[in-house]
Design an enzyme around this catalytic site. Structure first.
Site, short mmCIF file in Angstrom:
data_model
loop_
_atom_site.label_atom_id
_atom_site.label_comp_id
_atom_site.label_asym_id
_atom_site.label_seq_id
_atom_site.Cartn_x
_atom_site.Cartn_y
_atom_site.Cartn_z
N GLY A 1 0.80 -1.22 0.00
CA GLY A 1 0.00 0.00 0.00
C GLY A 1 0.83 1.26 0.00
N THR A 2 2.02 1.21 0.59
CA THR A 2 2.89 2.39 0.58
C THR A 2 3.32 2.72 -0.84
OG1 THR A 2 3.69 1.78 2.78
CG2 THR A 2 4.97 3.41 1.57
N ARG B 1 2.89 -11.73 4.77
CA ARG B 1 3.78 -12.05 5.89
C ARG B 1 5.24 -12.08 5.46
NH1 ARG B 1 1.64 -16.40 10.28
NH2 ARG B 1 -0.30 -15.38 10.86
N ASP C 1 3.66 -7.27 13.65
CA ASP C 1 4.58 -7.01 12.54
C ASP C 1 5.86 -7.84 12.73
OD1 ASP C 1 6.10 -5.85 10.45
OD2 ASP C 1 5.06 -3.94 10.72
N LYS D 1 -2.94 17.60 48.25
CA LYS D 1 -1.64 18.23 48.48
C LYS D 1 -0.64 17.12 48.76
CE LYS D 1 0.35 22.37 49.03
NZ LYS D 1 -0.08 23.21 50.16
N HIS D 2 0.44 17.09 48.00
CA HIS D 2 1.48 16.06 48.15
C HIS D 2 0.88 14.66 48.09
CE1 HIS D 2 4.23 19.27 48.86
NE2 HIS D 2 3.69 19.61 50.02
N GLU E 1 -2.98 25.28 42.15
CA GLU E 1 -2.04 24.90 41.10
C GLU E 1 -2.75 24.37 39.86
OE1 GLU E 1 1.20 25.06 40.72
OE2 GLU E 1 2.17 25.15 42.68
N ASN F 1 -0.02 5.05 57.38
CA ASN F 1 -1.27 4.64 57.99
C ASN F 1 -2.31 5.75 57.81
OD1 ASN F 1 -0.59 2.08 59.19
ND2 ASN F 1 0.72 3.20 60.61
N ARG G 1 -0.70 4.13 63.65
CA ARG G 1 -2.09 4.48 63.38
C ARG G 1 -2.62 5.47 64.43
NH1 ARG G 1 -4.61 2.49 59.49
NH2 ARG G 1 -2.88 1.05 59.20
N ASP H 1 -5.85 1.19 71.25
CA ASP H 1 -5.47 2.58 71.53
C ASP H 1 -5.83 3.54 70.40
OD1 ASP H 1 -3.58 1.51 69.82
OD2 ASP H 1 -1.84 2.04 71.05
N HIS I 1 1.38 2.81 50.07
CA HIS I 1 2.70 3.27 50.49
C HIS I 1 3.30 4.27 49.49
CE1 HIS I 1 2.43 -0.46 52.96
NE2 HIS I 1 2.94 0.37 53.85
#
Length: 551
Positions: A61-62, A89, A150, A302-303, A355, A445, A465, A505, A551
């Site tokens: 085709g090209t 192919r 290809d 933020k951050h 921002e 946490n 925590r 706690d 994390h």
């Protein structure tokens, strides 16, 4: 016997060696092979090369496209003496092609072999590959995807790239102008440095192509952890610096069309920085947790941590409630919306320095309001990202990569298990699920207090925590003073913990801050102690059975 393509005006290797002798910096482009799937700019490139007297070789085709434009083109099948076969192919996998690309012009043995077999030099290869990535993206079946892998293209690209001492290889349409400029600057020749840059781009392209194929096959074969993984990206922009000014950085896209910072349209403001991109991604992924058909939502980041998230009847209501969670941290933050930005919300946002604002669209009136704030970046997308969609996240560590499924875990009302004597009310359940969605996007946490569909305290990224619970409560106290409220909004709030409470706690700190109900994964060895402590102070608590470490 030499083939017809190597006689007459076609350059031989001996001609090249006689002209230049040993390898020099500049080499002429006398013959080019063009075979492209993306025909953008092809005719203009072909004409510009032909005007310089470059002989054009092509395929399929090209070749037809070039001929239709009135250009003289020789088919590769004429060069090789073999027709294209096996549904295309096999067409360029032949010594007449690869010898012409790989021959060292300053090597006597190579020159002799080329002369003996009538192989002419190919100085320029222009190839872009079968659209495998696009075929996968449209959801094609396995067999169709296989047919769009290809073979001849990557083989030629690798050959030409290896021989960049003499050969130019162009794999991106955007490099056409650079090629023509180089030829114009050097009277039809290219420099070694230019060819080196082209070769680097070409190798990266074949690497990305192979990565796309291998990752698609891993998914198709349902291989969760294939023995080898490859990842690739395409440059979107160079960045002024990285997280800090002494770090260089760039932004690459991965070829997916997920709505977000990589695919958004920027309407105004200076270029996004490394931190802007990271924070904007975090903001938009968070706000997408809230279905716009259920109401407006706003997240202020933020951050990479939320300093305020809220829903509301309107975007303006949602923004104001999110802002009131932590007005101090919101200064210089990122705002993400789950509905198109309107004028009223835009006007309110301009009240402080922001921002970036990202939303799935924006009204003309809103854009006009923002136009007066030249440093404010406005990004719009066509949609929100699908938070339930799969995918991979990748993180580099020393000596390797950590790869995992994207955290698209979802917990609904029916998934919650009431573990205390007291069950949450319907309103409390709504706030608990809201807090859970936000906690998923807070660095561990994480502790998140929510009241009335808005965060009122966020504790992020602490080593314990209990510290996160204390920090979030303290922020709420400060905001109550700033807003002139009689008491912190944590009084009567719902609280979410991204992972289980290992001891009572942390839970008790939340209770002292005024929380009346809790959502957490459960699963601690001391769950019974934590549940007993909740019962003792009259807390309602539900377990999700799922955690959201970030994390």
């Amino acid at each position: 016997m030499p083939c017809a393509i190597c006689t007459g005006t076609s350059p031989s290797l001996t001609d090249a060696k006689r002209t230049f002798g040993p390898m020099t910096d500049l080499h002429p482009v006398r013959r080019a092979l063009l075979s492209v799937s993306d025909k953008t700019g092809l005719i203009e490139l072909g004409k510009a090369l032909a005007e310089r007297g470059v002989e054009l070789l092509s395929t399929g085709g090209t070749a037809r496209a070039l001929r239709d434009a009135g250009l003289a083109v020789k088919d590769v099948s004429e060069l090789t003496g073999f027709p294209e076969m096996m549904d295309g192919r096999v067409k360029t996998l032949h010594p007449m092609v690869h010898g012409g690309l790989l021959a060292l012009r300053d090597n006597d043995t190579h020159v002799a072999a080329m002369e003996e077999h009538g192989i002419g030099a190919i100085d320029l290869l222009v190839v872009n590959l079968y659209p495998f990535e696009a075929t996968v993206a449209k959801g094609a079946g396995y067999d169709e995807c296989i047919e769009n892998i290809d073979i001849g293209g990557p083989a030629m690209i690798r050959a030409a790239s290896k021989n960049h001492s003499f050969v130019n290889v162009v794999v991106d349409v955007q490099d056409y102008d650079a090629l023509l400029a180089e030829l114009a600057a050097n009277d039809g020749q290219t420099s070694y440095a230019f060819r080196q840059r082209l070769a680097q781009t070409a190798y990266a392209r074949t690497a990305a192509y192979d990565a796309a194929v291998s990752n698609w096959m891993a998914d198709a074969l349902d291989l969760e952890a294939p023995r080898r993984r490859a990842f690739a990206g395409e440059m979107k922009q160079t960045l002024r610096y990285g997280e800090n000014s002494h770090q260089t950085a760039a932004f690459y896209t991965d070829g997916t069309d997920r709505p977000g910072v990589a695919t958004a349209v920027q309407h105004q403001g200076k270029e996004l920085s490394y931190n802007n991109i990271n924070d904007t991604d975090a903001a938009f992924e968070l706000v997408a947790e809230f279905d716009p058909t259920n109401g407006a939502a706003c997240a202020i980041i933020k951050h990479a941590n939320p300093c305020g998230v809220a829903t509301g009847t309107t975007l303006l209501d949602a923004y104001k409630a999110a802002f009131d969670c932590d007005r101090t941290s919101a200064f210089g933050g990122i705002v993400a919306l789950n509905q198109p930005l309107d004028a009223a919300t835009a006007q309110e946002i301009t009240g402080i320095f922001t921002e970036v604002v990202i939303a799935p669209g924006a009204s003309d009136e809103a854009r006009a309001i923002f136009a007066a704030k030249k440093n404010l970046r406005l990004l719009t997308t066509d949609a929100l990202p699908d938070v339930s969609a799969g995918g991979k996240t990748v993180r580099q560590v020393a000596g390797g990569l950590l790869v995992q499924d994207k955290d698209n875990g979802f917990v609904g009302m029916d998934d919650l298990k009431v573990v205390t004597k007291k069950a949450p009310s319907e309103d409390q359940m709504r706030d608990l699920l809201f807090a859970w969605k936000v906690a998923k996007h807070v660095k561990s946490n994480a502790i998140v207090y929510v009241k009335g569909g808005a965060t009122v305290g966020v504790g992020a990224g602490q080593m314990s925590r209990i510290d996160s619970a204390l920090i979030a409560a303290k922020k709420a106290e400060r905001m109550a003073e700033a807003l002139g409220l009689p008491q912190p909004l944590t009084i009567g709030s719902a609280v979410a913990s991204d992972a289980f409470f290992p001891f009572p706690d942390g839970l008790m700190e939340a209770a002292e801050a005024g929380a009346t109900c809790v959502i957490q994964p459960g699963g601690s060895m001391r769950d019974d102690e934590v549940i007993a402590a909740a019962d003792e102070v009259g807390l309602a608590m539900v377990f999700t059975g799922m955690r959201h470490f970030r994390h």
